[in-house]
Design an enzyme around this catalytic site. Structure first.
Site, PDB file in Angstrom:
ATOM      1  N   LYS A 120       0.828  -1.210   0.000  1.00 15.90           N
ATOM      2  CA  LYS A 120       0.000   0.000   0.000  1.00 15.90           C
ATOM      3  C   LYS A 120       0.858   1.254   0.000  1.00 15.90           C
ATOM      4  CE  LYS A 120      -4.399  -1.570   1.778  1.00 15.90           C
ATOM      5  NZ  LYS A 120      -5.446  -1.462   2.773  1.00 15.90           N
ATOM      6  N   LYS A 207      -4.937 -10.424  -6.981  1.00 15.06           N
ATOM      7  CA  LYS A 207      -6.065 -10.691  -6.089  1.00 15.06           C
ATOM      8  C   LYS A 207      -7.291  -9.883  -6.507  1.00 15.06           C
ATOM      9  CE  LYS A 207      -6.338  -8.737  -1.982  1.00 15.06           C
ATOM     10  NZ  LYS A 207      -6.157  -8.305  -0.598  1.00 15.06           N
ATOM     11  N   LYS A 210     -11.358  -4.774  -3.991  1.00 10.87           N
ATOM     12  CA  LYS A 210     -12.375  -3.717  -4.023  1.00 10.87           C
ATOM     13  C   LYS A 210     -11.873  -2.506  -4.804  1.00 10.87           C
ATOM     14  CE  LYS A 210     -14.033  -4.588   0.656  1.00 10.87           C
ATOM     15  NZ  LYS A 210     -13.719  -4.232   2.038  1.00 10.87           N
TER      16      LYS A 210
HETATM   17  P1  AMP Z   1     -10.921  -6.378   3.291  1.00  7.76           P
HETATM   18  O1  AMP Z   1     -11.712  -6.179   2.055  1.00  7.76           O
HETATM   19  O2  AMP Z   1      -9.466  -6.102   3.070  1.00  7.76           O
HETATM   20  O3  AMP Z   1     -11.492  -5.706   4.509  1.00  7.76           O
HETATM   21  O4  AMP Z   1     -10.973  -7.948   3.571  1.00  7.76           O
HETATM   22  C1  AMP Z   1     -12.017  -8.586   4.277  1.00  7.76           C
HETATM   23  C2  AMP Z   1     -11.823 -10.073   4.281  1.00  7.76           C
HETATM   24  O5  AMP Z   1     -11.893 -10.621   2.958  1.00  7.76           O
HETATM   25  C3  AMP Z   1     -10.446 -10.525   4.815  1.00  7.76           C
HETATM   26  O6  AMP Z   1     -10.635 -11.668   5.620  1.00  7.76           O
HETATM   27  C4  AMP Z   1      -9.670 -10.848   3.579  1.00  7.76           C
HETATM   28  O7  AMP Z   1      -8.677 -11.821   3.818  1.00  7.76           O
HETATM   29  C5  AMP Z   1     -10.735 -11.383   2.647  1.00  7.76           C
HETATM   30  N1  AMP Z   1     -10.393 -11.157   1.236  1.00  7.76           N
HETATM   31  C6  AMP Z   1     -10.194  -9.956   0.616  1.00  7.76           C
HETATM   32  N2  AMP Z   1      -9.936 -10.117  -0.696  1.00  7.76           N
HETATM   33  C7  AMP Z   1      -9.962 -11.470  -0.940  1.00  7.76           C
HETATM   34  C8  AMP Z   1      -9.768 -12.281  -2.111  1.00  7.76           C
HETATM   35  N3  AMP Z   1      -9.524 -11.757  -3.307  1.00  7.76           N
HETATM   36  N4  AMP Z   1      -9.872 -13.628  -1.973  1.00  7.76           N
HETATM   37  C9  AMP Z   1     -10.153 -14.180  -0.770  1.00  7.76           C
HETATM   38  N5  AMP Z   1     -10.344 -13.475   0.376  1.00  7.76           N
HETATM   39  C10 AMP Z   1     -10.256 -12.133   0.297  1.00  7.76           C
END
Ligand code: AMP
Ligand code: TRP
Length: 342
Positions: A120, A207, A210
């Protein structure tokens, strides 16, 4: 007098997610899909990590809307505020309080090794308009450790990308316990077998995220069925034309992973199902499976979004419960450090 009754406390499962957009299929398969299943056997604590989200600049109005939407999504996924705690992080001041304390038990060197920070920071530094490598981005894992340790969490269901943050939370807990005696439960990451790392449909070496600048690569949980199908139909694959899992087949591997995670089928079964069929058929099947999986979630989400007073009642209840449980741990930690409790 009465016999002493030893009440064993249930194990605790905790996880949070940032309200930086509508959650993606990656968030869902990697983490959120499994959260509701823990409600029967575990004490569960799930929440919206709005404090974490401001490590990247947020538009205030958008942050409010996305926090509400994400909370409604948690309920739509089957999290029940009568069975467990469903809360918003900023409503519970113990998170910021323990977060500060843990900053002082975490080393500069270990935070510098966090890959998410390095990624980041590099991304922010590249972008002249968003040069914002702030201290919060650096100490983010201390706040995340506070989220987890405040509730004496036993397991933390997350996607594979959070493994390193879980390891540092364990290190912090062990270090603190080593100095003061057992204050914190040392948590374990719980990473699903399939779906732990869902990749972008447009660039399957990255990956699904969002914040992907190309929205075609990311499926959002509120996407309309037609949009979902279009995204799957235009997913990047390869020129081999054979549905099997293998090296150099990142696009197909990703679609197979998604299909397996949604349907529960094994990779072998999927290969058999599509033997002799083209990628077009396979992509359509994956799209259909995802649409069917998300349809009831979307219906419930829309209902919850129409009842703001219900949402508000739920998050108020969640905050009260979370405050009560977490205050006990905070008090204990503060006492051990040598603060005078009022
Ligand atoms: P975040 O969007 O960073 O708040 O992530 C929320 C949850 O989603 C966390 O447990 C991440 O590890 C999981 N996560 C985010 N992106 C992915 C992805 N592309 N594949 C699998 N898990 C994900
Ligand atoms: N850092 C996590 C993410 O970006 C979100 C998060 C914040 C979290 N606090 C947490 C996850 C506590 C699990 C436990 O995905």
């Amino acid at each position: 007098m009465s016999e002493e009754v030893k009440v064993e406390r249930k194990k605790r499962s905790l996880s949070l997610i940032q309200p930086t957009s509508i959650p993606t299929l990656g968030n869902y398969l990697g983490a959120m899909k499994g959260w509701s299943a823990f409600q029967e056997e575990y004490d569960t604590i799930y929440g919206v990590a709005d404090l974490h989200s401001i490590t990247v600049r947020q538009d205030p109005q958008k942050l409010r809307r996305q926090t509400t939407e994400l909370y409604a999504m948690l309920l739509a996924l089957g999290l029940d505020p009568d069975k467990g705690i469903v809360f918003i992080q900023s409503h519970v001041p113990t998170h910021s309080q323990l977060g500060w304390l843990l900053n002082c038990y975490t080393q500069f060197g270990e935070l510098s090794r966090m890959t998410q920070f390095k990624d980041k920071a590099a991304k922010n530094a590249e972008n002249i308009n968003a040069d914002n490598v702030n201290a919060g981005l650096f100490t983010y894992p201390c706040l995340m450790a506070a989220d987890i340790l405040l509730y004496q969490s036993d397991i933390v269901p997350v996607g594979a990308d959070q493994k390193q943050h879980l390891e540092i939370a364990r290190d912090i807990a062990e270090r603190f316990n080593g100095i003061y005696g057992k204050v914190f439960t040392v948590p374990e990451a719980y990473i699903p077998k399939s779906g732990a790392r869902v990749m972008s449909l447009q660039d399957p070496t990255r990956k699904m995220s969002k914040s992907d600048p190309n929205p075609k690569g990311t499926v959002y949980l509120t996407d309309e069925p037609g949009v979902i199908m279009k995204k799957f139909r235009s997913a990047v694959t390869d020129s081999e034309m054979s549905v099997h899992y293998g090296e150099g087949k990142d696009g197909i591997n990703n679609l197979m992973t998604i299909y397996a995670a949604v349907t529960g089928k094994t990779m072998d079964a999927i290969e058999q199902e599509f033997a002799g069929k083209g990628y077009g058929d396979f992509k359509t099947a994956v799209g259909e499976a995802v649409i069917a999986e998300l349809e009831p979630v979307q219906q419930r989400f829309n209902q919850f979004m129409q009842d703001k007073s219900y949402l508000q009642a739920c998050w108020t209840k969640g905050a009260d419960l979370a405050q009560r449980v977490s205050q006990r741990t905070l008090d204990k930690a503060m006492k051990k450090i040598g603060f005078l409790l009022k």
